[in-house]
Write a protein that holds these residues in place. Structure first.
Motif, PDB file in Angstrom:
ATOM      1  N   PRO A 147       0.793  -1.227   0.000  1.00 44.29           N
ATOM      2  CA  PRO A 147       0.000   0.000   0.000  1.00 44.29           C
ATOM      3  C   PRO A 147       0.828   1.281   0.000  1.00 44.29           C
ATOM      4  O   PRO A 147       0.322   2.347  -0.355  1.00 44.29           O
ATOM      5  CB  PRO A 147      -0.816  -0.116   1.294  1.00 44.29           C
ATOM      6  CG  PRO A 147       0.028  -0.957   2.190  1.00 44.29           C
ATOM      7  CD  PRO A 147       0.742  -1.929   1.288  1.00 44.29           C
ATOM      8  N   THR A 148       2.088   1.201   0.410  1.00 44.09           N
ATOM      9  CA  THR A 148       2.924   2.401   0.526  1.00 44.09           C
ATOM     10  C   THR A 148       4.349   2.108   0.060  1.00 44.09           C
ATOM     11  O   THR A 148       4.755   0.946  -0.049  1.00 44.09           O
ATOM     12  CB  THR A 148       3.003   2.869   1.994  1.00 44.09           C
ATOM     13  OG1 THR A 148       3.648   1.848   2.772  1.00 44.09           O
ATOM     14  CG2 THR A 148       1.618   3.154   2.570  1.00 44.09           C
ATOM     15  N   LYS A 169       3.544  -1.838  -6.008  1.00 50.55           N
ATOM     16  CA  LYS A 169       3.066  -0.715  -5.189  1.00 50.55           C
ATOM     17  C   LYS A 169       1.712  -0.278  -5.741  1.00 50.55           C
ATOM     18  O   LYS A 169       1.618   0.213  -6.860  1.00 50.55           O
ATOM     19  CB  LYS A 169       4.053   0.446  -5.219  1.00 50.55           C
ATOM     20  CG  LYS A 169       3.617   1.625  -4.353  1.00 50.55           C
ATOM     21  CD  LYS A 169       4.576   2.793  -4.474  1.00 50.55           C
ATOM     22  CE  LYS A 169       4.053   4.022  -3.734  1.00 50.55           C
ATOM     23  NZ  LYS A 169       4.936   5.213  -3.929  1.00 50.55           N
ATOM     24  N   THR A 170       0.662  -0.471  -4.951  1.00 51.39           N
ATOM     25  CA  THR A 170      -0.695  -0.247  -5.456  1.00 51.39           C
ATOM     26  C   THR A 170      -1.404   0.943  -4.838  1.00 51.39           C
ATOM     27  O   THR A 170      -2.375   1.448  -5.399  1.00 51.39           O
ATOM     28  CB  THR A 170      -1.563  -1.496  -5.167  1.00 51.39           C
ATOM     29  OG1 THR A 170      -1.615  -1.701  -3.753  1.00 51.39           O
ATOM     30  CG2 THR A 170      -0.996  -2.721  -5.857  1.00 51.39           C
ATOM     31  N   GLY A 171      -0.931   1.426  -3.674  1.00 51.95           N
ATOM     32  CA  GLY A 171      -1.754   2.320  -2.877  1.00 51.95           C
ATOM     33  C   GLY A 171      -2.648   1.476  -1.976  1.00 51.95           C
ATOM     34  O   GLY A 171      -2.622   0.242  -2.031  1.00 51.95           O
ATOM     35  N   ASP A 172      -3.444   2.134  -1.167  1.00 57.72           N
ATOM     36  CA  ASP A 172      -4.212   1.439  -0.140  1.00 57.72           C
ATOM     37  C   ASP A 172      -5.657   1.212  -0.564  1.00 57.72           C
ATOM     38  O   ASP A 172      -6.367   2.161  -0.907  1.00 57.72           O
ATOM     39  CB  ASP A 172      -4.172   2.267   1.149  1.00 57.72           C
ATOM     40  CG  ASP A 172      -4.847   1.564   2.303  1.00 57.72           C
ATOM     41  OD1 ASP A 172      -4.912   0.325   2.287  1.00 57.72           O
ATOM     42  OD2 ASP A 172      -5.321   2.256   3.216  1.00 57.72           O
ATOM     43  N   ASP A 338      -0.067  13.145  -0.190  1.00 56.88           N
ATOM     44  CA  ASP A 338      -0.340  11.847  -0.819  1.00 56.88           C
ATOM     45  C   ASP A 338       0.487  10.770  -0.124  1.00 56.88           C
ATOM     46  O   ASP A 338       1.672  10.611  -0.399  1.00 56.88           O
ATOM     47  CB  ASP A 338       0.008  11.919  -2.312  1.00 56.88           C
ATOM     48  CG  ASP A 338      -0.253  10.597  -3.041  1.00 56.88           C
ATOM     49  OD1 ASP A 338      -0.680   9.631  -2.377  1.00 56.88           O
ATOM     50  OD2 ASP A 338      -0.019  10.530  -4.258  1.00 56.88           O
ATOM     51  N   TYR A 340      -1.135   7.457   0.464  1.00 55.41           N
ATOM     52  CA  TYR A 340      -1.700   6.140   0.204  1.00 55.41           C
ATOM     53  C   TYR A 340      -2.272   5.967  -1.196  1.00 55.41           C
ATOM     54  O   TYR A 340      -3.110   5.107  -1.428  1.00 55.41           O
ATOM     55  CB  TYR A 340      -2.783   5.845   1.252  1.00 55.41           C
ATOM     56  CG  TYR A 340      -2.233   5.828   2.649  1.00 55.41           C
ATOM     57  CD1 TYR A 340      -1.418   4.780   3.080  1.00 55.41           C
ATOM     58  CD2 TYR A 340      -2.491   6.868   3.545  1.00 55.41           C
ATOM     59  CE1 TYR A 340      -0.891   4.762   4.362  1.00 55.41           C
ATOM     60  CE2 TYR A 340      -1.970   6.854   4.829  1.00 55.41           C
ATOM     61  CZ  TYR A 340      -1.167   5.796   5.234  1.00 55.41           C
ATOM     62  OH  TYR A 340      -0.637   5.778   6.495  1.00 55.41           O
ATOM     63  N   GLY A 341      -1.792   6.762  -2.144  1.00 60.18           N
ATOM     64  CA  GLY A 341      -2.219   6.573  -3.516  1.00 60.18           C
ATOM     65  C   GLY A 341      -3.385   7.461  -3.909  1.00 60.18           C
ATOM     66  O   GLY A 341      -3.730   8.423  -3.215  1.00 60.18           O
ATOM     67  N   LYS A 342      -4.010   7.103  -5.028  1.00 64.06           N
ATOM     68  CA  LYS A 342      -5.038   7.950  -5.644  1.00 64.06           C
ATOM     69  C   LYS A 342      -6.438   7.343  -5.582  1.00 64.06           C
ATOM     70  O   LYS A 342      -7.356   7.849  -6.210  1.00 64.06           O
ATOM     71  CB  LYS A 342      -4.673   8.200  -7.113  1.00 64.06           C
ATOM     72  CG  LYS A 342      -3.302   8.798  -7.337  1.00 64.06           C
ATOM     73  CD  LYS A 342      -3.196  10.198  -6.752  1.00 64.06           C
ATOM     74  CE  LYS A 342      -1.835  10.816  -7.092  1.00 64.06           C
ATOM     75  NZ  LYS A 342      -1.676  12.162  -6.504  1.00 64.06           N
ATOM     76  N   ALA A 345      -6.253   1.562  -6.051  1.00 68.79           N
ATOM     77  CA  ALA A 345      -5.487   0.381  -5.659  1.00 68.79           C
ATOM     78  C   ALA A 345      -6.133  -0.912  -6.147  1.00 68.79           C
ATOM     79  O   ALA A 345      -5.439  -1.838  -6.595  1.00 68.79           O
ATOM     80  CB  ALA A 345      -5.326   0.339  -4.140  1.00 68.79           C
TER      81      ALA A 345
END
Length: 355
Positions: A147-148, A169-172, A338, A340-342, A345
């Motif tokens: 997630p990070t 790495k996807t974000g949360d 930013d 945890y992403g956009k 995910a």
């Protein structure tokens, strides 16, 4: 492609909701859901499937109320039997619970690939059962969805670049869920009016390190009782924690309410003045809804919240809890950062299955 998804605890229902929705968009994937039964209270299980429109589980193992070893062993046995029948291409597991490690182990022992959502998280406290679960699950996973950047860096430091697992790495996914479901929560949750809430603190206590150690529990309760003397404190309480408080005659003067569904929790986070919690997921949800957080743990896997001043780790020390409460209650933070992403995910996770 067939995926078997293993779920058992509230945070996993939330995470799986957005990933399952993305899977449904893809005609090339069939998902089979196993609910281990780890969280068995209706407000901690069934209501999440209903509210969040998660497909009903294809299997429910109803395994709960046991010790860590007994629970994990029973889950291994039940999950393995289903996997041998279903023969999926992947088993997808979430987070760091007994359901997580049981699902990963059952799959790997019969040569089924494992996808781990929330890979790479570390508290660096090996005494935590969750830390053991996440480390072992990462080591046998084929897809490591981080997630990070901190989670990615943890895996690289541990030598994962030389191992077979693919790091993404996807974000949360919990950000995906917060963005999607916050609109529905406004329409469907009446908890603020029902409880007559105005200014209040939202607090949760559920980790064994806090509830099973009576000195820690009393210290935390003492701090919350003092805070409740000046502002209302609402505590959705796990039945197990409520029983411990009653058994040991630990008095409280804050508002204990039954466990709540996800929509009610989102509304409580949205309207509260501050969050106090030992929950990993709620720390992040506080950030998503622009709330500072007093973290009732000695350490956290979400170190970016601490490093950037959105949360303070206080353990169970009454004085530290009160100091953090006063310091964070009116602190003005920049929540546009930013971390945890956009909010995409789940798309990256599903796409990663084909890479």
């Amino acid at each position: 492609m067939k995926i078997v998804t293993i779920l058992g605890a509230r945070p996993q229902f939330v995470k799986a909701a957005v990933v399952s929705r993305e899977i449904l968009k893809n005609a090339g994937i069939r998902e089979v859901i196993i609910h281990t039964g780890q969280h068995y209270d209706k407000n901690m299980s069934d209501i999440f499937f209903e509210e969040m429109e998660i497909p009903s589980p294809d299997y429910n193992l109803n395994i709960n109320g046991l010790s860590h070893g007994a629970m994990t062993g029973e889950m291994l046995k039940g999950i393995e039997s289903i996997l041998l029948s279903e023969k999926p291409d992947y088993v997808m597991v979430y987070g760091d619970t007994n359901s997580t490690i049981a699902g990963a182990l059952a799959a790997k022992k019969i040569h089924i690939k494992v996808a781990h959502v929330e890979a790479g998280l570390r508290s660096f406290n090996i005494r935590m059962p969750e830390e053991v679960n996440r480390i072992l699950t990462d080591r046998i996973s084929d897809k490591l969805y981080c997630p990070t950047q901190t989670a990615v860096d943890n895996l690289l430091r541990e030598g994962y670049a030389a191992l077979d697992g693919q790091i993404h790495k996807t974000g949360d996914v919990m950000l995906d869920a917060a963005l999607f479901y916050s609109r529905k929560a406004k329409e469907k949750s009446a908890i603020i009016d029902t409880l007559g809430l105005d200014k209040f603190i939202l607090c949760t206590i559920h980790r064994a390190e806090n509830t099973d150690d009576l000195d820690r529990l009393r210290s935390i309760v003492n701090a919350i009782n003092e805070i409740a003397g000046s502002i209302r404190v609402v505590v959705p309480i796990h039945p197990r924690t409520r029983n411990i408080l009653a058994k040991h005659d630990i008095s409280v003067n804050f508002d204990m309410i039954d466990p709540v569904g996800y929509f009610d929790m989102l509304n409580l986070i949205t309207h509260c003045s501050l969050v106090m919690t030992d929950s990993g997921g709620l720390q992040k949800e506080a950030f998503y809804f622009k709330k500072n957080c007093v973290t009732l743990r000695d350490e956290t896997e979400w170190v970016e919240l601490i490093d950037n001043g959105f949360a303070v780790c206080v353990g169970s020390d009454t004085c530290k809890i009160l100091e953090a409460y006063h310091g964070l209650l009116h602190k003005d933070n920049d929540f546009s950062l930013d971390l945890y992403g956009k909010g995409d995910a789940s798309e990256k996770i599903v796409a990663g299955l084909f890479n």
